[in-house]
Design a protein around this motif. Structure first.
Motif: not given
Length: 618
Positions: A82-89
């Motif tokens: 769902e969030y790609g590279a920004f999954a941790s955020s």
């Protein structure tokens, strides 16, 4: 001055004094006002309740994103998809920290790394609560990320700055948020405020984001609901709007503030700033360089929302080259001197009028008003002195206008004789020519009384724009009026009257009464030249129209017109005693003995007619 006029003045003065005594606040009311002044705890409790609700909504959304029963690996896979590279955020818990100086307190949220709400110190709402420019739960501020179809306002930033409350005692202080991809890839927001200033600087930096963001342009989405801050919603709504300033043309423009339909505009040039203007306050986003042309701004009226007036939205295009982007916010009052001090045209947010009306306000009214306010604490007294100064300056024009009226008055018997000579309707043109010829021989210009009034009009209109826009009058009391920037209600009606409202404003009634007083004093002397509209009818219609128009306007404006009218009554009385009708008539008779002078224009017309006649004979 006849007996009825004297009685009228005595009654008005008695009403003014009586209401002043009647509305004097008691010690109990003063104590209550002081408690409200320090009621920041009420707003904080409301904010805590909203935060709890927002936290619950976040947890519910996370539950929808990650269904129950999945192991950690499956959950992470869904978030990554769902969030790609920004999954941790993508997930987190809302946290706040504040940055404040002597003028403002800005509360930031890690969700979106944005200003969540702003308190303006030294101001409060009409119901005495601490003044918030906007509520964080109703705002959006973030960059669109096309790679994941999300906005940074939906992601959790990591606060780099330690602590919860930072107070600027001198110089400046900053808070830093990072939207993390990993330890070497992130977007960083650095907010900085300086001592004793309304500006919040923002620098957006990109570290190692070349492989994550591939666009040449970024779109900054800024959305805000404008809350009701003042007592008169209708008037506040008409003075709340979205404004913007082009860089190249130095041109200021705005979306319609009165239309009930959604207004949308694609900006055709490079933009220096975009403002979400309230009646007395503003949130302004200012580019260090400029925002690209093609940005889109939208304004929508919220007629059924009990707390908000309008919704503002901006989609702002910015060049992206992995270099820092600089901009700043102005969170502060719409005060002319303050806005002008920044040197970027923000003073145009004040509706001071266009052309000569704006010049009168900027170069005459505001300097005098500011000078008086440095030495006088009562704004009712300041308005009184300002009015006296203006009336003294305009007195020569007032005298000239009255003198012109007096000349026409003494010629009234001769006008009546001409009317008897040409009683038929088909002779109206002959009658008008005869009257004008009589005026001309006597050296009387029937329009000379209008010219001084026309010269005074820019000041009258300038004052009409000045008082409702003056934040200095906001919540300043005088006599029975608790706030000179809005209407002074002495009675609330159980129903609404179209064009009038649901209350009675005493200053408006007194202003209309002073106009009636002027009509009684000068109405019998009013002369109407043939072919001109019936001025007497308009004179008596105006007080009625003013009651309808001004009932919801600034009480300071009605008070100004009331004082101006009463001074006019006094000036007229003095002039009437000093002007002798017999001497005026004798002067007119002397003028008739002299040969009439032809204007250059009239001489040219006669020469053209003579040449034309000679050509016909040939």
């Amino acid at each position: 001055m006849d007996r009825n006029t004297i009685i009228g003045i005595v009654v008005i003065v008695a009403i003014l004094v009586g209401f002043g005594i009647w509305n004097k606040p008691s010690e109990k009311e003063l104590a209550k006002e002081q408690r409200f002044r320090d009621s920041i705890e009420i707003v904080q409790r409301q904010q805590e309740a909203r935060e709890a609700l927002a936290k619950q909504e976040i947890l519910q959304n996370q539950g929808k994103l990650v269904p129950d029963g999945l192991n950690d690996s499956a959950k992470n896979a869904l978030i990554k998809k769902e969030y790609g590279a920004f999954a941790s955020s993508a997930t987190g818990e809302k946290q706040y920290l504040s940055l404040e100086n002597e003028k403002i307190k800005v509360v930031f949220s890690n969700l979106g790394g944005r200003p969540y709400t702003v308190f303006l110190k030294g101001y409060r709402t009409y119901d005495s609560l601490p003044l918030q420019l906007f509520n964080g739960d109703s705002t959006v501020f973030g960059f669109g990320l096309s790679t994941i179809g999300k906005n940074t306002s939906q992601l959790f930033f990591t606060p780099v700055t330690k602590g919860k409350e930072i107070i600027v005692k001198k110089d400046s202080a900053s808070v830093v948020y990072r939207l993390m991809v990993d330890s070497s890839k992130y977007i960083e927001y650095t907010y900085t405020i300086h001592s004793n200033d309304y500006i919040v600087d923002l620098k957006v930096s990109f570290s190692g984001m070349e492989s994550v963001i591939s666009e040449e342009y970024l779109t900054l989405n800024w959305e805000q609901y404008s809350p009701q801050q003042e007592k008169g919603r209708k008037w506040e709504d008409q003075n709340t709007g979205l404004h913007y300033q082009y860089l190249d043309e130095d041109e200021h423009d705005y979306l319609s503030e009165t239309s009930s339909e959604e207004k949308k505009e694609k900006l055709t040039g490079r933009v220096k700033w975009i403002a979400y203007k309230q009646q007395f306050f503003a949130s302004v986003l200012i580019a260090d360089d400029f925002f690209l042309k093609g940005s889109v701004v939208t304004s929508q009226m919220l007629e059924t929302d009990p707390k908000h007036l309008k919704k503002f939205t901006s989609s702002i295009d910015l060049s992206y080259s992995n270099k820092p982007i600089g901009m700043s916010f102005y969170f502060g009052p719409n005060k002319y001197k303050t806005l002008k001090s920044y040197g970027i045209g923000m003073e145009k947010l004040l509706p001071l009028g266009w052309g000569i009306f704006g010049w009168v306000n900027k170069f005459v009214v505001i300097p005098i008003f500011n000078f008086l306010s440095e030495y006088i604490g009562s704004f009712g007294l300041i308005i009184l002195l300002l009015t006296i100064i203006i009336k003294i300056v305009l007195f020569p024009l007032t005298f000239k206008s009255y003198l012109s009226t007096a000349k026409m008055r003494v010629l009234k018997p001769e006008v009546d004789e001409i009317n008897k000579k040409y009683p038929k309707k088909e002779d109206a043109l002959k009658k008008q020519q005869a009257v004008m010829e009589m005026y001309k021989k006597g050296g009387v210009n029937p329009l000379s009384g209008c010219i001084p009034l026309l010269i005074q009009m820019p000041i009258l209109i300038a004052m009409f724009r000045f008082f409702p826009a003056s934040i200095e009058l906001r919540q300043q009391s005088f006599m029975w009026a608790t706030d000179l920037s809005t209407y002074d209600s002495i009675m609330q009606l159980p129903f609404n009257i179209p064009m009038y409202g649901d209350h009675i404003s005493l200053f408006t009634l007194l202003m209309a009464g002073s106009m009636v007083l002027i009509n009684l004093q000068t109405g019998n002397n009013m002369m109407t030249a043939p072919g001109q509209p019936n001025m007497k009818f308009l004179m008596w219609l105006m007080p009625i129209m003013m009651v309808l128009w001004f009932n919801n306007y600034s009480s300071g404006l009605s008070y100004y017109y009331l004082i101006a009218n009463l001074i006019t009554v006094g000036q007229t009385f003095i002039i009437q005693k000093s002007v002798n009708d017999k001497k005026i008539l004798a002067q007119i008779h002397e003028n008739r003995k002299k040969p009439m002078k032809k204007s250059s224009f009239q001489q040219k017309l006669e020469d053209m007619a003579r040449k034309k006649g000679m050509n016909v004979k040939r």
